[in-house]
Design a protein around this motif. Structure first.
Motif, PDB file in Angstrom:
ATOM      1  N   GLU A 550      16.072  62.270  70.548  1.00  0.00           N
ATOM      2  CA  GLU A 550      17.104  61.708  71.422  1.00  0.00           C
ATOM      3  C   GLU A 550      16.536  61.598  72.824  1.00  0.00           C
ATOM      4  O   GLU A 550      15.957  62.548  73.351  1.00  0.00           O
ATOM      5  CB  GLU A 550      18.358  62.604  71.440  1.00  0.00           C
ATOM      6  CG  GLU A 550      19.402  62.058  72.414  1.00  0.00           C
ATOM      7  CD  GLU A 550      20.755  62.758  72.318  1.00  0.00           C
ATOM      8  OE1 GLU A 550      20.868  63.752  71.587  1.00  0.00           O
ATOM      9  OE2 GLU A 550      21.681  62.290  72.997  1.00  0.00           O
ATOM     10  N   ASP A 671      28.346  60.159  68.592  1.00  0.00           N
ATOM     11  CA  ASP A 671      27.908  61.346  69.326  1.00  0.00           C
ATOM     12  C   ASP A 671      29.105  62.261  69.563  1.00  0.00           C
ATOM     13  O   ASP A 671      30.252  61.804  69.591  1.00  0.00           O
ATOM     14  CB  ASP A 671      27.329  60.863  70.672  1.00  0.00           C
ATOM     15  CG  ASP A 671      26.399  61.894  71.278  1.00  0.00           C
ATOM     16  OD1 ASP A 671      26.198  62.955  70.667  1.00  0.00           O
ATOM     17  OD2 ASP A 671      25.877  61.613  72.381  1.00  0.00           O
ATOM     18  N   ARG A 695      28.154  70.060  70.063  1.00  0.00           N
ATOM     19  CA  ARG A 695      27.604  71.390  70.320  1.00  0.00           C
ATOM     20  C   ARG A 695      28.705  72.454  70.444  1.00  0.00           C
ATOM     21  O   ARG A 695      28.516  73.618  70.083  1.00  0.00           O
ATOM     22  CB  ARG A 695      26.785  71.326  71.615  1.00  0.00           C
ATOM     23  CG  ARG A 695      26.005  72.573  71.935  1.00  0.00           C
ATOM     24  CD  ARG A 695      24.977  72.280  73.018  1.00  0.00           C
ATOM     25  NE  ARG A 695      25.602  71.943  74.291  1.00  0.00           N
ATOM     26  CZ  ARG A 695      25.995  72.858  75.174  1.00  0.00           C
ATOM     27  NH1 ARG A 695      25.838  74.140  74.929  1.00  0.00           N
ATOM     28  NH2 ARG A 695      26.542  72.485  76.305  1.00  0.00           N
ATOM     29  N   GLU A 731      20.963  76.700  68.175  1.00  0.00           N
ATOM     30  CA  GLU A 731      20.069  77.576  68.937  1.00  0.00           C
ATOM     31  C   GLU A 731      19.562  78.764  68.101  1.00  0.00           C
ATOM     32  O   GLU A 731      18.510  79.319  68.397  1.00  0.00           O
ATOM     33  CB  GLU A 731      20.806  78.117  70.172  1.00  0.00           C
ATOM     34  CG  GLU A 731      21.133  77.030  71.193  1.00  0.00           C
ATOM     35  CD  GLU A 731      21.786  77.575  72.457  1.00  0.00           C
ATOM     36  OE1 GLU A 731      22.039  78.791  72.538  1.00  0.00           O
ATOM     37  OE2 GLU A 731      22.052  76.765  73.363  1.00  0.00           O
ATOM     38  N   TYR A 750      17.935  73.817  70.788  1.00  0.00           N
ATOM     39  CA  TYR A 750      16.851  74.648  71.320  1.00  0.00           C
ATOM     40  C   TYR A 750      16.126  75.385  70.194  1.00  0.00           C
ATOM     41  O   TYR A 750      14.986  75.790  70.343  1.00  0.00           O
ATOM     42  CB  TYR A 750      17.405  75.660  72.330  1.00  0.00           C
ATOM     43  CG  TYR A 750      18.001  75.007  73.588  1.00  0.00           C
ATOM     44  CD1 TYR A 750      17.853  73.646  73.826  1.00  0.00           C
ATOM     45  CD2 TYR A 750      18.681  75.791  74.526  1.00  0.00           C
ATOM     46  CE1 TYR A 750      18.391  73.060  74.971  1.00  0.00           C
ATOM     47  CE2 TYR A 750      19.212  75.227  75.671  1.00  0.00           C
ATOM     48  CZ  TYR A 750      19.080  73.849  75.886  1.00  0.00           C
ATOM     49  OH  TYR A 750      19.606  73.290  77.007  1.00  0.00           O
TER      50      TYR A 750
END
Ligand code: C2E
Ligand code: MG
Ligand code: MG
Length: 766
Positions: A550, A671, A695, A731, A750
Motif C-alpha cells: 500500500e 478500505d 485496524r 501487530e 507492523y
C-alpha cells in the motif's frame, strides 16, 4: 408628314406630256403647293397643341427658366402647384419669389452649375415646398436651354414628385432604427418616444400615445405620449380598465382594437368625456399591445383633433406600432426576468450570492461613514440533510421556503437574507448600533422563529439552526475577511453541538489564521514537490509471500520532518489540493511499481488510497488510464482503495465509476471496512476484489470479544460473497493466530513491516 411626301412624289411622277398638260399641271402644282402649305401650317399648329396638351397633362413639373432663374414657360402642374391659375402669373418669377430662401438655395446652385458647365444634371433629389404640413420631395433633371446658335440661354427642368417613396423609405429606416433599439435594450421610455415620433412624422396632425398595463393587470399607466398634453396624460395615468373606459381602457379590457370616431358622442367615452373635453381631442383609435402569448401589455393609440376613423394607411401604422411596442416590452420583461434569476434563488426567491456580493461592499462603505455596525451571520439548518433524505426533496424544499419566510419576517427592509446554497443562508443586518448585545438579540429572534414548530408533509416537527456571527468593523474590514471569520464562528457553533449562535472572537481568529497559514504551506509543498510515498507490504500468511504494497503519503517538511497523512489529507480535502496531490500519488505509485518490475523484482500490486473529492472529479477514470499509460504499468498491478463513505455519498454514480475502472483492468478494494455504513445488500453490487478490515477491530484482538465477533463476521461475509479479505493493523502473533483460525490469511501491519521508503521496500522484497 409622311403621307404628304408620298403625295408629292406621286404627282411629280405624272408630270410627262404636252403644254396643255403642262399648264394644267402647273395649276395643279400651284394648288398642290397651296394645299401642302395649308396642310403643313395646320399640322404645325396641331403639333403645338398636342405638345402643349401633353406637357400640361403629365403630373410632373416641366419648365424653362432664363439665365437669371426667371420662369420662361411652365406646364400646368408647375403653375397650379405653385399656387397660380395661369402660366402668365408664374412667368418672370424666380424660386426666391415663391419659396423660403433656405429651401431654394440648393436648386439655384444646381441651375447655376448647369448654365456654367453646359452639362445636364439627372435624377437630383430636392426638398421642395411644404404643402399642408407635408414635405415634398422631387426627383429633378435639369438640362441647358440653348438658342439656335447653341448659346445657353437658360435651363429646362423636369421634376417628379417622389414624396410617397421618400415617406415609405423613411418609415422603413425608422422601423430599422426601432428594431436596433430593441436589440440594444434601449430603455423603454426612449424607445416609445422614438416610435411615436416616427408615426407622428408620418401622419401630420395625429398624436400618438402608449399606455402600459400595471402589474396587477387592472390599470393603465403612462408609457409615452410626447405630443399629448401633460395634464391630460396625468389625468389618464392610473385609470382602471373596463368595458366602457374610453378607447384605451376599453381596448385593454377587450383585448381588441377600439377606434372611436367621435369622442364626444361615443358611448364608450361617456364617463370620461369631461376628462378629454378641455384638450379638444375628437377621435381616438386605440390598439391593444399584445404579448406573444396573447396577453394584453398596454395600448397604442392615435389621437386627432378631427372627427373620423383611421384610413387604411393609418390603420396599418397603428398595427405596426403596437406590434413593435409589444416586442420591446416583452424583450424588457424577459431581460428583467433574467436579471432577477441571475440574482435570486429560484426556490425561495431570496437574493443569491451574486447579489449579496454586489451589495455587501456598499453596506460596509455606508457603515464606515455613519459609524454604525453591520452584522453578518452564516446560518445552517441543523440536520437538514436528514429531513431531505427521510422525508423527500419536496419536504426539504418546503422547509427551506418556510425558513426563508420566517427569516424575512424578522428583518427590516434594509437587511438582507441570502440563500447561498443547500441549507446555508447569510443574514446581513445593517444600520446597527455598535453593541454586540443588540446584534445577538436580533439574530436570536431569527433563531427562535426558525425553531418554532411547523408542519411538513402532514408531520409536525421542529428544526433548529446554527449561526456564526461577525460584526463590522470589529471582526474584519472586508467582506472576504468577515465571511471567513463568520465561517469559523459557524464551525465553532457546530463543534459545540449545533442549535446555537456563536459570535466570532479573537481565539477563533487565531485559529483561522493558523489554518490559513497551513493552507498556504500545503500549497507551497505541492509547488515544491515535498511529498514522498512510503510502502507497506501486504503478505499472505500461508505462502509468506508479499503480494502487494500500500502506498502511503508522507510530507517531507523542511522543518517539521516527516508529516503523516492524518495532518495532510483533511487539509488537502478542504482546500481542494487533494486533487493535484492525489494525481501525484497515483502517478508516482505506478511509476515506482513499474520501476521495481523493470529492476527484476517479482511483480506485485500497488494500492493507492483515493479520496472522495478525487473520485468525484469528472475525468477521474481517464486520469487513472493516463497514469497507467505513462508509467507503462499493467492495470492488473494497480489497486484503488475506496472507503465506504466515499461510495455511499452517491451509490449509483460510484458503482458506475467503479465499473469503468474495472473495465480498465484496475482492481478495487474497500478500505477501513466495517467503519462506514455500507448496506450489506449494496455490497454485492460493488465490483470490488478485496475488503480491508479496519485496524480498529483488529487492534483489540484477542482482548475484545465484540471486535473478534465483528472481524470473524466480516471474514465470513467476504468468503460468502467471494471477495478477498485482508486485515489491517496486524501487530501481534495473537492477532495473526486468530485471523488464521477465522480464515483470513492476508495481513498488513507492523507484524510484517511498518510502511517504509521505496529502497527499503525493494530490499524487503529481495
Ligand atoms: P489507511 O489507508 O487505512 O492506511 C493504513 C494506515 O494504518 C497507515 O497510516 C498505516 O501506517 C497504518 N498502519 C498500518 N499498519 C499498522 C499497524 O500495525 N499499527 C498501527 N498503529 N498502524 C498501522 P498512515 O500512513 O498514517 O495513513 C493514514 C491514512 O491516511 C490512511 O489510512 C489513508 O486513509 C490516508 N492516506 C494515506 N496516504 C494517502 C493517499 O495517498 N491518499 C489518500 N487519499 N489518503 C491517504
Ligand atoms: Mg488504505
Ligand atoms: Mg485502512
Amino acid at each position: 408628314m409622311t403621307k404628304n411626301l408620298d403625295y408629292s412624289r406621286r404627282d411629280s411622277g405624272a408630270n410627262v406630256a404636252s403644254n396643255d398638260d403642262t399648264q394644267r399641271l402647273m395649276a395643279a402644282g400651284q394648288r398642290l403647293a397651296a394645299e401642302v402649305s395649308r396642310l403643313f401650317t395646320s399640322q404645325t399648329d396641331d403639333r403645338h397643341y398636342w405638345l402643349e396638351t401633353m406637357v400640361n397633362h403629365v403630373p410632373d413639373y416641366i419648365y424653362a427658366k432664363d439665365l437669371e432663374g426667371r420662369f420662361l414657360i411652365a406646364n400646368r402642374a408647375t403653375v397650379i402647384d405653385n399656387g397660380f391659375t395661369e402660366m402668365e402669373e408664374l412667368v418672370g418669377k424666380t424660386d426666391y419669389d415663391l419659396h423660403p430662401h433656405d429651401m431654394v438655395a440648393k436648386t439655384v446652385e444646381a441651375e447655376r452649375q448647369v448654365i456654367a458647365t453646359g452639362s445636364p444634371i439627372f435624377g437630383m433629389e430636392e426638398r421642395a415646398f411644404i404643402d399642408k404640413g407635408y414635405e415634398r420631395w422631387l426627383m429633378t433633371s435639369k438640362v441647358p436651354l440653348r438658342n439656335k446658335q447653341g448659346v445657353t440661354i437658360g435651363i429646362v427642368g423636369v421634376s417628379r414628385n417622389i414624396s410617397d417613396r421618400k415617406k415609405a423609405e423613411r418609415l422603413l429606416l425608422g422601423q430599422a432604427r426601432l428594431l436596433e433599439m430593441i436589440a440594444k435594450s434601449t430603455p423603454l421610455a426612449d424607445f416609445f418616444k422614438e416610435l411615436i415620433l416616427l408615426i407622428e412624422a408620418h401622419l401630420p396632425g395625429i398624436i400618438g400615445s402608449i399606455l402600459l398595463l400595471s402589474e396587477d393587470g387592472r390599470h393603465l399607466l403612462t408609457g409615452a405620449a410626447p405630443g399629448l398634453d401633460d395634464a391630460y396624460c396625468a389625468a389618464v395615468h392610473g385609470t382602471a380598465i373596463g368595458p366602457k373606459v374610453g378607447s384605451c381602457g376599453t381596448a385593454a379590457w377587450r383585448g381588441e382594437p377600439v377606434f372611436v370616431a367621435d369622442i364626444l358622442s361615443d358611448p364608450l367615452w361617456e364617463d370620461v368625456a369631461d376628462l378629454v373635453r378641455p384638450f379638444g381631442y375628437r377621435s381616438c383609435w386605440s390598439m391593444p399591445i399584445m404579448s406573444y402569448q396573447g396577453k394584453v401589455l398596454g395600448t397604442f393609440a392615435l389621437y386627432s383633433h378631427k372627427v373620423g376613423l383611421p384610413s387604411a394607411e393609418q390603420n396599418e401604422l397603428i398595427s405596426m406600432a403596437a406590434h413593435l411596442a409589444g416586442i420591446a416590452i416583452e424583450r424588457q420583461q424577459s431581460e428583467e426576468r433574467i436579471q432577477f434569476m441571475a440574482h435570486h434563488d429560484a426556490l425561495t426567491g431570496l437574493p443569491n450570492r451574486v447579489l449579496f456580493d454586489s451589495c455587501v461592499a456598499t453596506a460596509l462603505q455606508q457603515a464606515r461613514i455613519t459609524g454604525q455596525w453591520v452584522a453578518l451571520a452564516f446560518l445552517d439548518l441543523d440536520n437538514f440533510k436528514l429531513i431531505n433524505d427521510t422525508m423527500g426533496h419536496h419536504a426539504g424544499d418546503e422547509l427551506l421556503r418556510i425558513a426563508a419566510g420566517r427569516m424575512l419576517d424578522c428583518v427590516r427592509k434594509s437587511d438582507m437574507i441570502v440563500r447561498v446554497g443547500g441549507d446555508e443562508f447569510i443574514i446581513l443586518l445593517t444600520g446597527l448600533p455598535p453593541d454586540s448585545g443588540v446584534v445577538t438579540s436580533r439574530l436570536e429572534t431569527i433563531r427562535a422563529a426558525i425553531g418554532a414548530p411547523l408542519v411538513l408533509s402532514g408531520r409536525s416537527l421542529q428544526v433548529s439552526c446554527s449561526m456564526g456571527v461577525v460584526c463590522y468593523p470589529d471582526h474584519g474590514q472586508t467582506a472576504t475577511e468577515l465571511l471567513a471569520n463568520a465561517d469559523s464562528a459557524m464551525y465553532r457553533a457546530k463543534e459545540v453541538g449545533r442549535n446555537n449562535l456563536q459570535l466570532f472572537d479573537a481565539e477563533m481568529a487565531a485559529k483561522v489564521r493558523a489554518k490559513l497559514r497551513r493552507h498556504e504551506e500545503l500549497r507551497d509543498a505541492v509547488a515544491r514537490g515535498e511529498f514522498v510515498l512510503h510502502y507497506q507490504p501486504e503478505m499472505n500468511l500461508k505462502t509468506g509471500r508479499i503480494f502487494a504494497a500500500e502506498s502511503l503519503l508522507r510530507w517531507q517538511h523542511p522543518e517539521r520532518g516527516l508529516v503523516s497523512p492524518a495532518d495532510i489529507i483533511p487539509l488537502a480535502e478542504e482546500t481542494g489540493l487533494i486533487v493535484p496531490i492525489g494525481d501525484w500519488v497515483l502517478n508516482e505509485a505506478c511509476r515506482q511499481n513499474k520501476a521495481w518490475q523493470d529492476a527484476g523484482l517479482p511483480p506485485i500490486v500497488v494500492s493507492v488510497n483515493v479520496s472522495a473529492r478525487q473520485f468525484r472529479e469528472r475525468n477521474w477514470v481517464s486520469r487513472v488510464a493516463e497514469a497507467l499509460e505513462e508509467s507503462g504499468l499493467e492495470a492488473r498491478y494497480l489497486e484503488l482503495e475506496l472507503t465506504e463513505s466515499l461510495i455511499m455519498q452517491d451509490v449509483g454514480a460510484a458503482i458506475a465509476t467503479m465499473h469503468e475502472l474495472q473495465a480498465l483492468g484496475v482492481h478495487l478494494a474497500i478500505d477501513d471496512f466495517g467503519t462506514g455504513y455500507s448496506s450489506l445488500s449494496a455490497l454485492k453490487s460493488f465490483p470490488v476484489r478485496r475488503l480491508k478490515i479496519d485496524r480498529s477491530f483488529v487492534q483489540h484482538i484477542p482482548g475484545d470479544a465484540d471486535d473478534m465477533a465483528i472481524t470473524g463476521a466480516i471474514i465470513s461475509l467476504a468468503q460468502k460473497l467471494q471477495i478477498a479479505v485482508i486485515a489491517e493493523g496486524v501487530e501481534t502473533q495473537a492477532q495473526v493466530d486468530f485471523l488464521r483460525a477465522s480464515g483470513c490469511d492476508d495481513v498488513q501491519g507492523y507484524f510484517v513491516s511498518r510502511p517504509v521508503k521505496p529502497c527499503a521496500f525493494a530490499a524487503l522484497m529481495a
